[in-house]
Design an enzyme around this catalytic site. Sequence first.
Site, PDB file in Angstrom:
ATOM      1  CB  THR A   1      10.555  25.230 -11.922  1.00 20.54           C
ATOM      2  OG1 THR A   1      10.624  23.987 -11.426  1.00 20.54           O
ATOM      3  CG2 THR A   1       8.939  25.478 -12.040  1.00 20.54           C
TER       4      THR A   1
ATOM      5  CD  GLU B   1      14.556  19.222  -2.138  1.00 23.79           C
ATOM      6  OE1 GLU B   1      14.959  19.462  -1.112  1.00 23.79           O
ATOM      7  OE2 GLU B   1      14.380  20.397  -2.439  1.00 23.79           O
TER       8      GLU B   1
ATOM      9  CE  LYS C   1       8.437  21.669 -11.634  1.00 22.80           C
ATOM     10  NZ  LYS C   1       8.948  20.596 -11.013  1.00 22.80           N
TER      11      LYS C   1
ATOM     12  CE  LYS D   1       0.011  11.417   7.047  1.00 21.57           C
ATOM     13  NZ  LYS D   1      -0.872  11.434   7.971  1.00 21.57           N
TER      14      LYS D   1
ATOM     15  CB  CYS E   1       8.993  22.710  -5.500  1.00 22.64           C
ATOM     16  SG  CYS E   1      10.913  21.889  -5.714  1.00 22.64           S
TER      17      CYS E   1
ATOM     18  NE  ARG F   1      16.124  25.452  -1.002  1.00 22.16           N
ATOM     19  CZ  ARG F   1      16.422  25.171  -2.242  1.00 22.16           C
ATOM     20  NH1 ARG F   1      16.764  25.862  -3.089  1.00 22.16           N
ATOM     21  NH2 ARG F   1      16.299  24.009  -2.705  1.00 22.16           N
TER      22      ARG F   1
HETATM   23  C1  UGA Z   1       7.703  18.593  -5.488  1.00 25.41           C
HETATM   24  C2  UGA Z   1       6.793  17.652  -6.359  1.00 25.41           C
HETATM   25  O1  UGA Z   1       6.260  16.611  -5.726  1.00 25.41           O
HETATM   26  C3  UGA Z   1       7.681  17.127  -7.623  1.00 25.41           C
HETATM   27  O2  UGA Z   1       7.154  16.322  -8.367  1.00 25.41           O
HETATM   28  C4  UGA Z   1       8.449  18.293  -8.280  1.00 25.41           C
HETATM   29  O3  UGA Z   1       9.353  17.767  -9.136  1.00 25.41           O
HETATM   30  C5  UGA Z   1       9.172  19.259  -7.186  1.00 25.41           C
HETATM   31  O4  UGA Z   1       8.426  19.648  -6.391  1.00 25.41           O
HETATM   32  C6  UGA Z   1       9.830  20.242  -7.970  1.00 25.41           C
HETATM   33  O5  UGA Z   1       9.046  21.128  -8.591  1.00 25.41           O
HETATM   34  O6  UGA Z   1      11.127  20.333  -7.847  1.00 25.41           O
HETATM   35  P1  UGA Z   1       9.207  18.232  -3.290  1.00 25.41           P
HETATM   36  O7  UGA Z   1       9.008  19.749  -3.135  1.00 25.41           O
HETATM   37  O8  UGA Z   1      10.466  17.649  -3.255  1.00 25.41           O
HETATM   38  O9  UGA Z   1       8.723  17.726  -4.716  1.00 25.41           O
HETATM   39  O10 UGA Z   1       8.321  17.609  -2.231  1.00 25.41           O
HETATM   40  P2  UGA Z   1       7.026  16.947  -1.869  1.00 25.41           P
HETATM   41  O11 UGA Z   1       6.872  15.525  -1.647  1.00 25.41           O
HETATM   42  O12 UGA Z   1       6.049  17.285  -3.078  1.00 25.41           O
HETATM   43  O13 UGA Z   1       6.375  17.740  -0.772  1.00 25.41           O
HETATM   44  C7  UGA Z   1       6.150  19.093  -0.534  1.00 25.41           C
HETATM   45  C8  UGA Z   1       5.718  19.483   0.531  1.00 25.41           C
HETATM   46  O14 UGA Z   1       4.178  19.124   0.822  1.00 25.41           O
HETATM   47  C9  UGA Z   1       6.274  18.909   1.822  1.00 25.41           C
HETATM   48  O15 UGA Z   1       6.320  20.106   2.789  1.00 25.41           O
HETATM   49  C10 UGA Z   1       5.249  17.931   2.402  1.00 25.41           C
HETATM   50  O16 UGA Z   1       5.496  17.676   3.674  1.00 25.41           O
HETATM   51  C11 UGA Z   1       3.992  18.388   1.879  1.00 25.41           C
HETATM   52  N1  UGA Z   1       2.856  17.546   1.985  1.00 25.41           N
HETATM   53  C12 UGA Z   1       2.895  16.687   0.905  1.00 25.41           C
HETATM   54  C13 UGA Z   1       1.722  17.522   2.837  1.00 25.41           C
HETATM   55  O17 UGA Z   1       1.750  18.548   3.630  1.00 25.41           O
HETATM   56  N2  UGA Z   1       0.747  16.893   2.696  1.00 25.41           N
HETATM   57  C14 UGA Z   1       0.865  15.753   1.558  1.00 25.41           C
HETATM   58  O18 UGA Z   1      -0.073  14.896   1.401  1.00 25.41           O
HETATM   59  C15 UGA Z   1       1.943  15.820   0.789  1.00 25.41           C
END
Ligand code: UGA
Length: 449
Positions: A121, A156, A223, A270, A279, A346
């Site tokens: 990224t 992830e 991105k 949420k 990320c 992280r």
């Molecule tokens: C995120 C993006 O969703 C991916 O599309 C992207 O490729 C990735 O970053 C990246 O740049 O590599 P990720 O960091 O694995 O993916 O996790 P997410 O599922 O997006 O969750 C991120 C954070 O948001 C978590 O801490 C989760 O608990 C929080 N979250 C998610 C909330 O607090 N509320 C929600 O409704 C959704």
Amino acid sequence: MRLSVIGCGYVGLVTGACLAEAGHEVICTDIDSERIAKLKAGGVPIYERYLDEILRSTRRAGRISYTSDAGQAIRAAQAIFICVGTPPKDSGEADLSAIDNCARQIAAEADGPKLVIEKSTVPARTGLELSRALSAYRRNGDVRFRVASNPEFLREGTAVEDFFHPDRIVVGVEEESAAADLREIYRPILERSFHCPLHNGTCPPGPRADFLVTTINSAELIKHASNSFLALKISYANVLSELCERLGGDVEEVTHAMGLDPRIGGQFLKAGLGFGGFCFPKDVQAFIHLAASVGVDFDILKATDRVNKERIDRYMERIRRALWVVKGKHVALLGLAFKPNTDDIRYAPALEVLKRLLADGAAVHACDPEAISRTQALFPGAHYHKDPYAALQKADAALLCTEWDIFKKIDWERAGKTMARKLLLDGRNLYSPSAMRGLGFEYHSFGRP
Ligand code: UGA
């Protein structure tokens, strides 16, 4: 096609493994020679569902290999995926020194034309700089480099699934031939002609991924714009949860109804402890910084970041109010990873909570299915348990920070009998307030009556 992957972190490993599973020959390299030795010995340095399985099968088929000699990986491949880290500097700006280092290595080692694909990224204009750097660093004879941007949208915990079943594949290119090569690399995914480890070869019918060809700058912007927008949605839901608390309302009811409008969509609304991981927090910062560098004040993202940081303050206020004196209290911390199904800690909200509780003098008993060893190395002063019931025994309070499945299944009636006090502060709105109160718990969550 013969491909190489520079950087064996989670993006590099998932990319390498999935492309090998899709039929390509992949050679992976990393400056961390211990990591390469572990991979060579059949070990998997990260926890990601299905990854160990496909690393094993592609290795058996001879389609994936590892080397600490970057030159060997560069020379062996027609196309090189750069998957190195771009961590934040203190200012929030992305540190691109690892990308610069790759440019130097590729320029020095290439013995023929290469397609260089940035998957890390990066801020917009990095691809153009990379292109310039490749020509500037090339000393011995002319070699043609083409640069492309191919941002990843893997989450992830579901990264393998996301790789094989993407919504879109974005390729930013300067010339049509680079787009054609990338289409060839992704052909098995676009045509679903690979053996899918998730569905045992027979994927259910569903929409196929869009293959989008853009400029390099647009691909890089897509991105950052996507991650920042998702982060913004989360912070929006979190502010709504505060409004619900003050005005009377249930944030789950509000966001559910909002999400039924397809223009809004129900995901990433949420409310809870906020976003963490490597990320969103860093990408929001990097995007703010990038915008400022060209004179654009991305205020709305600054607010996104501020709201997110305040989530931990709000949670700590509640903990302190409920416990009165935190010092000496036995606190069960359920969840350490930044989200379920990963061992990644992280920027995990749970770790900030853990740090503050230890500073307040609490006896913290933490539980997580995958993230204990990483956390223990950073916070040896806490107690760690694989079994949630062991963490909850004699606890003055239970704090739910990551919504792992095993925590959804906790028998709170049983746990409550062993706790010193039936107090649960739910940082992820995981449980039903009425059910918990029915079991005699003092129960707190975000934005719900
Ligand atoms: C995120 C993006 O969703 C991916 O599309 C992207 O490729 C990735 O970053 C990246 O740049 O590599 P990720 O960091 O694995 O993916 O996790 P997410 O599922 O997006 O969750 C991120 C954070 O948001 C978590 O801490 C989760 O608990 C929080 N979250 C998610 C909330 O607090 N509320 C929600 O409704 C959704």
